[in-house]
Design a protein around this motif. Structure first.
Motif, short mmCIF file in Angstrom:
data_model
loop_
_atom_site.label_atom_id
_atom_site.label_comp_id
_atom_site.label_asym_id
_atom_site.label_seq_id
_atom_site.Cartn_x
_atom_site.Cartn_y
_atom_site.Cartn_z
N ILE A 53 38.30 34.44 38.13
CA ILE A 53 37.00 34.89 38.63
C ILE A 53 36.76 34.30 40.02
N ALA A 54 37.06 33.02 40.22
CA ALA A 54 36.89 32.40 41.53
C ALA A 54 37.75 33.08 42.59
N GLU A 55 38.98 33.43 42.23
CA GLU A 55 39.88 34.11 43.17
C GLU A 55 39.37 35.51 43.52
N ILE A 56 38.87 36.24 42.52
CA ILE A 56 38.32 37.57 42.77
C ILE A 56 37.16 37.48 43.75
N ILE A 57 36.30 36.50 43.55
CA ILE A 57 35.14 36.33 44.44
C ILE A 57 35.61 35.94 45.84
N GLU A 58 36.53 35.00 45.95
CA GLU A 58 36.98 34.57 47.27
C GLU A 58 37.67 35.71 48.02
N GLU A 59 38.49 36.48 47.32
CA GLU A 59 39.20 37.61 47.96
C GLU A 59 38.23 38.69 48.45
N ASN A 60 37.14 38.91 47.72
CA ASN A 60 36.24 40.00 48.05
C ASN A 60 35.00 39.59 48.85
N TYR A 61 34.65 38.32 48.82
CA TYR A 61 33.44 37.86 49.52
C TYR A 61 33.73 36.80 50.57
N ASP A 62 34.94 36.30 50.61
CA ASP A 62 35.38 35.35 51.62
C ASP A 62 34.63 34.01 51.57
N PHE A 63 34.25 33.57 50.37
CA PHE A 63 33.75 32.21 50.18
C PHE A 63 34.11 31.76 48.77
N GLU A 64 34.16 30.44 48.61
CA GLU A 64 34.53 29.86 47.32
C GLU A 64 33.28 29.63 46.47
N VAL A 65 33.41 29.91 45.19
CA VAL A 65 32.33 29.69 44.24
C VAL A 65 32.88 28.96 43.03
N PRO A 66 32.34 27.78 42.72
CA PRO A 66 32.74 27.13 41.48
C PRO A 66 32.32 27.98 40.27
N VAL A 67 33.21 28.09 39.30
CA VAL A 67 32.96 28.90 38.11
C VAL A 67 33.17 28.04 36.86
N VAL A 68 32.21 28.08 35.96
CA VAL A 68 32.30 27.41 34.67
C VAL A 68 32.28 28.50 33.61
#
Length: 180
Positions: A61-76
């Motif tokens: 999920i973190a990789e999908i977000i980074e690839e599509n939004y260009d920022f990192e998001v911690p995911v729990v």
């Protein structure tokens, strides 16, 4: 297929890290997640998958977000059963406090080391109490989260684990969504 809840940290806050939940639902579905539902704009996602490794789900999920939004998001990622367990074992049972947003659930990505728990427990906060468990820090803020000194950032720093915070109403809704 198993039901999971992904909790994103720090999105759609003060105009930063903006993600439209409808777009994120589509992205997750395109990547094999099933029955994807979101709750409010703060990054609460309920979904089904045959993948059983929560760390792998968090990373995906973190990789999908980074690839599509260009920022990192911690995911729990938690299961519906874990959310139910956290709610059932909440040491702060006063319904008035629960309904008035004085009780918060700091959901931990992994269990903190004992010495880090001791460091956090040694700090005293006026009008705030906390209870540390392996997967959640229960936080009672008499003046509400906006005035709290014991913040998600502080808890992460002292426990040395990634975490994200939700209020009681959100936890109840996520539990309901996961068990449907």
């Amino acid at each position: 297929m198993k039901t999971y809840i992904a909790l994103l940290r720090g999105i759609n806050v003060s105009g930063k890290n903006k993600i439209k939940m409808a777009n994120l639902r589509l992205l997750l579905e395109e990547n094999g997640f099933k029955n994807v539902q979101t709750y409010i704009q703060s990054g609460n996602i309920v979904f089904n998958t045959s993948e059983e490794n929560k760390s792998k789900l968090e990373n995906t999920i973190a990789e999908i977000i980074e690839e599509n939004y260009d920022f990192e998001v911690p995911v729990v990622v938690k299961t519906g059963e874990e959310i139910q367990f956290i709610l059932t074992n909440n040491p702060y049972k006063n319904q008035e406090d629960l309904n008035s947003n004085k009780i918060y659930f700091v959901l931990l990505k992994e269990e903190p080391l004992e010495e880090n728990k001791e460091i956090l427990n040694a700090i005293s906060f006026t009008n705030e109490t906390l209870e540390i468990t392996p997967n959640c820090v229960y936080l009672r803020c008499d003046l509400g989260a906006g005035k709290a000194k014991c913040t998600n950032n502080l808890i992460e720093k002292k426990l040395k684990v990634s975490a994200t915070t939700r209020n009681y109403k959100t936890m109840l809704k996520l539990q309901e969504m996961a068990l449907i």
